[in-house]
Design an enzyme around this catalytic site. Structure first.
Site, PDB file in Angstrom:
ATOM      1  N   CYS A  54       0.819  -1.206   0.000  1.00 54.86           N
ATOM      2  CA  CYS A  54       0.000   0.000   0.000  1.00 54.86           C
ATOM      3  C   CYS A  54       0.862   1.270   0.000  1.00 54.86           C
ATOM      4  O   CYS A  54       1.585   1.517  -0.944  1.00 54.86           O
ATOM      5  CB  CYS A  54      -0.983  -0.057   1.168  1.00 54.86           C
ATOM      6  SG  CYS A  54      -2.419   1.014   0.994  1.00 54.86           S
ATOM      7  N   HIS A  55       0.808   2.073   1.056  1.00 59.43           N
ATOM      8  CA  HIS A  55       1.589   3.313   1.146  1.00 59.43           C
ATOM      9  C   HIS A  55       3.004   3.080   1.678  1.00 59.43           C
ATOM     10  O   HIS A  55       3.816   4.008   1.704  1.00 59.43           O
ATOM     11  CB  HIS A  55       0.876   4.326   2.052  1.00 59.43           C
ATOM     12  CG  HIS A  55      -0.340   4.934   1.431  1.00 59.43           C
ATOM     13  ND1 HIS A  55      -1.555   4.290   1.386  1.00 59.43           N
ATOM     14  CD2 HIS A  55      -0.528   6.131   0.822  1.00 59.43           C
ATOM     15  CE1 HIS A  55      -2.443   5.061   0.781  1.00 59.43           C
ATOM     16  NE2 HIS A  55      -1.845   6.179   0.428  1.00 59.43           N
TER      17      HIS A  55
END
Length: 184
Positions: A113-114
């Site tokens: 994800c991030h």
């Protein structure tokens, strides 16, 4: 399969707040099911606060801080996402140095994800293919990486293996690829 990580300890690096809980707990359980020992590393001792998107979820006890361990204490690293988690970690010099240490030592890293924001800050993406949450694409490209919109990207560039995924929906593929990378 239940013993492919026996004797291996895998670090999970998370900030005191802002970690997407499912991106911590599912890879943690995958490592545990494969016979490995997951350890929660943070910038501060005590507990971290997990989040379910923007809502507070469970807390998790920290096993060690980045000041007390080094990459070579582990067989691999998992970087869970959540927007705030990597944004905090990339501003902490010790956390960035801890992450970079895995690349310097040729150890496998899995980021979802991030989480690749921390990899951008560690300056380890040049020449590597990876994926992430789509909003990180420009940051990854500017850091010299090649961004791909795929469920999981495994890059063997450089001395270590990098496993990345985009979002919680990709967790089954991410967990499988991460365990495989840690087992090598």
């Amino acid at each position: 399969m239940a013993d492919e990580l026996t004797g291996k300890t895998i670090a999970f690096l998370a900030a005191p707040e802002g970690t997407e809980q499912v991106e911590l707990t599912e890879p943690w359980e995958a490592v545990r099911r494969a016979g490995g020992t997951p350890r929660l590393i943070s910038t501060d001792s005590g507990e971290i606060q997990g989040f379910d998107h923007l809502d507070k979820a469970d807390t998790f006890p920290v096993d060690a801080t980045v000041a007390d361990v080094s990459a070579t204490d582990f067989a691999g690293l998992v970087l869970p996402g959540g927007v705030a988690n990597p944004d905090f970690l990339r501003t902490d010099e010790r956390a960035v140095a801890f992450v970079k240490g895995f690349f310097d030592a040729g150890l496998p890293v899995a980021a979802i994800c991030h989480a690749p924001w921390t990899l951008v800050e560690a300056d380890v993406l040049r020449g590597r293919a990876l994926t992430s949450w789509p909003s990180l694409r420009t940051d990854i490209v500017n850091a010299g990486g090649t961004w791909e919109d795929k469920e999981v990207v495994v890059c063997d560039g450089g001395p270590n293996r990098l496993v990345t995924s985009r979002k919680p929906d990709d967790l089954p593929a991410f967990c499988s690829a991460a365990v495989e990378a840690f087992a090598r």
